[in-house]
Design a protein around this motif. Structure first.
Motif, PDB file in Angstrom:
ATOM      1  N   LYS A   1      -7.872  31.548 142.374  1.00 51.31           N
ATOM      2  CA  LYS A   1      -7.102  32.291 141.432  1.00 51.31           C
ATOM      3  C   LYS A   1      -5.363  32.152 141.600  1.00 51.31           C
ATOM      4  CE  LYS A   1      -9.742  36.222 142.739  1.00 51.31           C
ATOM      5  NZ  LYS A   1     -10.086  37.497 142.898  1.00 51.31           N
TER       6      LYS A   1
ATOM      7  N   ASP B   1      -3.390  36.251 139.334  1.00 47.20           N
ATOM      8  CA  ASP B   1      -4.441  36.257 138.209  1.00 47.20           C
ATOM      9  C   ASP B   1      -5.671  37.234 138.909  1.00 47.20           C
ATOM     10  OD1 ASP B   1      -2.858  34.926 136.092  1.00 47.20           O
ATOM     11  OD2 ASP B   1      -4.553  33.422 136.189  1.00 47.20           O
TER      12      ASP B   1
ATOM     13  N   ASP C   1      -8.763  36.899 137.551  1.00 51.54           N
ATOM     14  CA  ASP C   1      -9.814  36.850 137.406  1.00 51.54           C
ATOM     15  C   ASP C   1     -10.517  35.104 137.737  1.00 51.54           C
ATOM     16  OD1 ASP C   1     -10.890  39.406 136.706  1.00 51.54           O
ATOM     17  OD2 ASP C   1      -9.982  38.345 134.161  1.00 51.54           O
TER      18      ASP C   1
ATOM     19  N   SER D   1      -9.729  30.777 137.833  1.00 47.60           N
ATOM     20  CA  SER D   1      -9.915  29.678 136.343  1.00 47.60           C
ATOM     21  C   SER D   1     -10.415  29.062 137.582  1.00 47.60           C
ATOM     22  CB  SER D   1      -8.711  29.983 135.652  1.00 47.60           C
ATOM     23  OG  SER D   1      -7.978  29.906 136.972  1.00 47.60           O
TER      24      SER D   1
ATOM     25  N   ARG E   1      -2.843  27.942 135.033  1.00 43.69           N
ATOM     26  CA  ARG E   1      -3.495  28.458 134.602  1.00 43.69           C
ATOM     27  C   ARG E   1      -5.363  27.704 134.434  1.00 43.69           C
ATOM     28  NH1 ARG E   1      -8.055  31.627 132.665  1.00 43.69           N
ATOM     29  NH2 ARG E   1      -8.146  33.620 133.945  1.00 43.69           N
TER      30      ARG E   1
ATOM     31  N   GLU F   1      -9.288  26.411 133.440  1.00 42.65           N
ATOM     32  CA  GLU F   1     -10.195  27.242 132.185  1.00 42.65           C
ATOM     33  C   GLU F   1     -10.639  28.173 132.900  1.00 42.65           C
ATOM     34  OE1 GLU F   1      -9.890  26.046 129.759  1.00 42.65           O
ATOM     35  OE2 GLU F   1      -9.177  23.565 130.043  1.00 42.65           O
ATOM     36  N   SER F   2     -11.094  29.021 132.165  1.00 41.92           N
ATOM     37  CA  SER F   2     -12.235  29.876 131.972  1.00 41.92           C
ATOM     38  C   SER F   2     -13.695  30.464 132.430  1.00 41.92           C
ATOM     39  CB  SER F   2     -12.279  31.127 130.347  1.00 41.92           C
ATOM     40  OG  SER F   2     -10.514  31.858 130.124  1.00 41.92           O
ATOM     41  N   THR F   3     -15.029  29.616 132.305  1.00 43.60           N
ATOM     42  CA  THR F   3     -15.896  29.122 132.715  1.00 43.60           C
ATOM     43  C   THR F   3     -15.546  27.330 133.135  1.00 43.60           C
ATOM     44  OG1 THR F   3     -16.528  27.682 130.983  1.00 43.60           O
ATOM     45  CG2 THR F   3     -15.994  30.084 130.943  1.00 43.60           C
TER      46      THR F   3
ATOM     47  N   GLU G   1     -15.902  24.339 131.041  1.00 39.65           N
ATOM     48  CA  GLU G   1     -14.660  24.087 130.174  1.00 39.65           C
ATOM     49  C   GLU G   1     -13.912  23.528 130.947  1.00 39.65           C
ATOM     50  OE1 GLU G   1     -14.398  28.360 127.270  1.00 39.65           O
ATOM     51  OE2 GLU G   1     -13.530  28.223 129.643  1.00 39.65           O
TER      52      GLU G   1
END
Length: 493
Positions: free
Chosen positions: A313, A317, A319, A321, A350, A352-354, A357
């Motif tokens: 995190k 954040d 979520d 990353s 930050r 990537e989201s996955t 990725e």
């Protein structure tokens, strides 16, 4: 043969028949020499002294759970003899010989072997790797051919991190030994030293170098491996082995099957950080991520390399990353019996989201990766250069005190962009908390900056605070760096 002559060309059948007869004659020759007592002179019960890849004391200084990594559940010994004195070692049993492992001041394998006085034998040890088919082992199997069949398949992540402990497979092989009844005390050693046992796995441990500043905080959460190999050789290849490494034998290159398989995207859940503040590995991921060897150096395609993806995190954040992290030591390869100790030092933004990725994208994470051979916990190795230190973690009570540390290296060149010898920068000591600094004093006992051998004293001042404090002292040799962790508590001895 009669049926075959009706189906195939006669010349082919004759060639096949002659080849079959030759193989039979060779086998019969070996069988006769063994079974008629020309070579085999009975049995002897032996104790074979072995050395595990890491002992419990060293393991504890690295916050590892020693029980996970030195458990031995099964022991099998494979016996090969140069029966005809022609340099060809052949198996002299139809199955591996089960042994009994006993841990102690001497780690021993107890096994009963046939004696072959005057003949050269080589013994192969496979621990935690019993297989119903005994791999390719059979009477008269040649040693080199057998070793090519000893492949371990691991389709899933290593189970010890997720609950039940699957013991790590280990391998060992002797040089030439003579199996006879007159072995002193029935104890077989490697010229007085234990025979080394080597794990086939590498391991990744990771932590944050220190808490980042308010403008760039990062909280470690998880790790996974992309392009994780699913097959690997249990044996190492002797041409890729440095038996003269500073504190034990060391793999110098990966040895993997031609068809090794891989898992491109790892399944969830990923391995996560320790959240128990009472544990010494709080905030870290240790003793969880194990991996088979990978040959990254010969893989030009970035997406075909084996690499880590770190989850965390960034700043505020909520979520997680993700960030790709490539191995930048051991030529980019992943080598057996190596711990890759990773300190995340900075995060640019930050991620990537996955995880997928991140693996396919550009990393925004910087980390220092230190690899060393687990046979010597305090030894760093970089090609032909090594750097050894006899203490990398020390605890002081409230009253303070001092400890002397010895460091050695063979890094004596200046053409690689670094000065020769050992270096310590007292001004670069990292203190936690930062408000309490300069309580560590360094002084040389022998040697100085640039020396290949150096003994220095670490002195901790008395502590008047109400909470533990720590300091990290970096010692370098070339591009190799070891960090000495000094912790001082508030208790009295």
């Amino acid at each position: 043969i009669i049926i075959m002559t009706r189906l195939f060309n006669k010349n082919y059948v004759l060639s096949l028949t002659l080849s079959f007869i030759v193989l039979q004659l060779i086998g019969c020759k070996n069988e006769a020499r063994i079974n008629e007592g020309e070579v085999d002179e009975g049995e002897v019960s032996l104790r074979l002294e072995v050395r595990l890849p890491a002992d419990a004391d060293n393991a504890l200084t690295r916050r590892m759970t020693a029980e996970e990594e030195v458990v031995v559940s099964t022991t099998d010994v494979y016996h090969f003899v140069d029966v005809n004195d022609d340099g060809t070692y052949v198996g002299v049993n139809s199955a591996p010989i089960p042994g009994t492992y006993t841990a102690g001041s001497e780690d021993l394998i107890q096994v009963t072997l046939h004696t072959y006085p005057g003949k050269k034998s080589r013994l192969v040890f496979l621990l935690n790797a019993r297989q119903t088919g005994n791999y390719g082992y059979a009477m008269y199997a040649e040693l080199d051919q057998f070793l090519e069949t000893v492949i371990h398949e691991q389709p899933d992540e290593w189970k010890s991190a997720r609950g039940a402990c699957d013991p790590l497979p280990m391998y060992g092989i002797t040089g030439d030994v003579e199996i006879k009844k007159e072995i002193p005390n029935n104890l077989l050693t490697d010229n007085g030293d234990p025979f080394p046992l080597i794990r086939m796995h590498a391991k990744f441990n990771m932590c944050l170098f220190r808490e980042f500043t308010a403008s760039g905080k990062f909280y470690l959460e998880s790790v996974c491996v992309f392009n994780r190999k699913t097959h690997g050789y249990l044996p190492y290849h002797e041409s890729l082995w440095d038996a003269a490494a500073a504190s034990g034998p060391c793999a110098t290159g990966p040895h993997i099957p031609v068809s090794c398989g891989n898992v491109y995207e790892p399944p969830t859940p990923y391995f996560t950080v320790c959240t128990d503040a009472a544990r010494t590995d709080f905030g870290m991921i240790v003793n969880k991520q194990y991996c088979l060897e990978a040959d990254n150096a010969n893989e030009p395609d970035r997406l075909a390399k084996t690499a880590l993806v770190i989850g965390g995190k960034y700043e505020a954040d909520t979520d997680i990353s993700y960030y790709r992290l490539d191995i930048n030591v051991t030529d980019g390869n992943i080598l057996r019996n190596h711990l890759y100790d990773i300190e995340i030092q900075s995060v640019a933004g930050r991620g990537e989201s996955t995880a997928k990725e991140a693996f396919e994208g550009v990393s925004q994470l910087t980390a220092r990766i230190v690899a060393w051979n687990l046979a010597g916990q305090y030894t760093l190795i970089d090609g032909q250069f090594w750097f050894e230190i006899d203490c990398d973690e020390y605890y002081f009570y409230r009253e303070g005190g001092q400890v002397e540390v010895t460091a050695q290296t063979n890094y004596n060149v200046t053409d690689r962009g670094y000065p020769a010898g050992l270096y310590i920068d007292p001004t670069a000591i990292v203190y936690t908390p930062e408000s309490q600094s300069d309580w560590i004093t360094l002084s040389d006992v022998s040697g100085a900056d640039g020396s290949l051998t150096r003994q220095f004293r670490i002195t901790a001042a008395a502590h008047t605070g109400n909470a533990d404090r720590s300091a990290r002292i970096s010692v370098t040799a070339g591009n190799l760096t070891q960090v000495i962790l000094i912790t001082q508590g508030t208790d009295l001895p």
